[in-house]
Design a protein around this motif. Structure first.
Motif: not given
Length: 156
Positions: A75-85, A87-97, A115-118
């Motif tokens: 439906p639009g851009e999507c942001n979510f986090f995945v935590s492993v060991a 560390k939090r990894f920020h994923f950003r999906y566009g509206s089309s993948v 997102q890896a670092g900055f």
């Protein structure tokens, strides 16, 4: 004689038409069977030995082409986090993948960044290796346990 010839032509044309209609019906039925076997894009992931959590909740539509090319609309851009060991990894999906899905992998991924670092890095491929998912980023590979993607995340 001319009437018999004309009758023969009409009969052959009718048989050809009936055969073509039968083939179209058979083709449509087999296509719907494939679609029924994979009624959602999450089913497509699981049928290819990939976790459903590789895609967030709320997929609006998807198209799976011959050869495995997969297009997904959110439906639009999507942001979510995945935590492993820790560390939090920020994923950003566009509206089309999109990507090309095969058993145990998705290659030529587009529309997803991590997102890896900055820096925001695109990734090219996801490959399953046992209980690990190896995500090939632009310049490195990051491994995640498959369990980190067991559930489809909610977009924020």
């Amino acid at each position: 004689m001319a009437k018999q010839h004309l009758l023969l032509v009409v009969l052959v044309a009718s048989i050809l038409h009936a055969t073509a209609s039968s083939l179209e019906t058979t083709s449509s039925a087999s296509n719907s069977t494939v679609a029924a076997a994979a009624s959602t894009v999450y089913d497509v992931l699981e049928q290819n030995n990939l976790p459903r959590g590789l895609l967030p909740q709320g997929v609006q539509s998807y198209v799976l082409h011959d050869g495995g090319a997969l297009e997904v609309t959110l439906p639009g851009e999507c942001n979510f986090f995945v935590s492993v060991a820790g560390k939090r990894f920020h994923f950003r999906y566009g509206s089309s993948v999109a990507g090309v899905i095969q058993s145990g992998s998705i290659s030529r991924v587009s529309g997803v960044r991590v997102q890896a670092g900055f820096a925001w890095l695109g990734f090219n491929q996801v490959q399953r290796a046992g209980d690990q998912l190896n995500i090939q980023l632009e310049k490195s590979t990051q491994s995640f346990p498959v369990s980190a993607f067991a559930q489809s995340p909610r977009c924020s």
